[in-house]
Design an enzyme around this catalytic site. Sequence first.
Site, PDB file in Angstrom:
ATOM      1  N   SER A  25      17.511   1.976 -30.142  1.00 43.32           N
ATOM      2  CA  SER A  25      18.563   1.208 -30.792  1.00 43.32           C
ATOM      3  C   SER A  25      19.112   0.148 -29.867  1.00 43.32           C
ATOM      4  O   SER A  25      18.576  -0.110 -28.805  1.00 43.32           O
ATOM      5  CB  SER A  25      19.699   2.106 -31.269  1.00 43.32           C
ATOM      6  OG  SER A  25      20.284   2.728 -30.148  1.00 43.32           O
ATOM      7  N   TYR A  58      18.872  -0.913 -34.825  1.00 41.58           N
ATOM      8  CA  TYR A  58      20.164  -0.587 -35.427  1.00 41.58           C
ATOM      9  C   TYR A  58      21.215  -0.481 -34.330  1.00 41.58           C
ATOM     10  O   TYR A  58      20.899  -0.377 -33.148  1.00 41.58           O
ATOM     11  CB  TYR A  58      20.089   0.708 -36.250  1.00 41.58           C
ATOM     12  CG  TYR A  58      19.678   1.920 -35.457  1.00 41.58           C
ATOM     13  CD1 TYR A  58      20.637   2.751 -34.879  1.00 41.58           C
ATOM     14  CD2 TYR A  58      18.337   2.225 -35.265  1.00 41.58           C
ATOM     15  CE1 TYR A  58      20.261   3.854 -34.128  1.00 41.58           C
ATOM     16  CE2 TYR A  58      17.960   3.328 -34.528  1.00 41.58           C
ATOM     17  CZ  TYR A  58      18.924   4.138 -33.959  1.00 41.58           C
ATOM     18  OH  TYR A  58      18.551   5.224 -33.219  1.00 41.58           O
TER      19      TYR A  58
END
Length: 126
Positions: A25, A58
Amino acid sequence: MLSHMLKAKLHMAKVTQAELWYDGSCAIDADLVALAGMREFEQIDIYNVSNGERFHTYIILAEPGSGTISMNGAAARKVAVGDRVIIATYGHFTEAELLNHKPKLVYLNENNGVERTSNAIPMQVA
């Protein structure tokens, strides 16, 4: 019909860390996430201005006020510490929602401090 439109972006963020073996991420200073109206675990597109790479990941939250922009896991291979990146989120909007939609644009300085915010990009002229 829904239109897929820019929702928010952090413009010219500076990568402060690249952690290959951390859970995947992008860790972003929680204050910047809130200011841009982004959310933890939201999908983001990252455009590396320094090397041309473009990829999806993300958001995970980093310490508020830290200025942290850390690419983790596989994303760490797409950047080098010090690279400048654009971090963008998109949303689906109805025609009615588009009448009032303005993206939240956060422009960052060399230290990932906020230079200014805006909701429009000036028209490019020749």
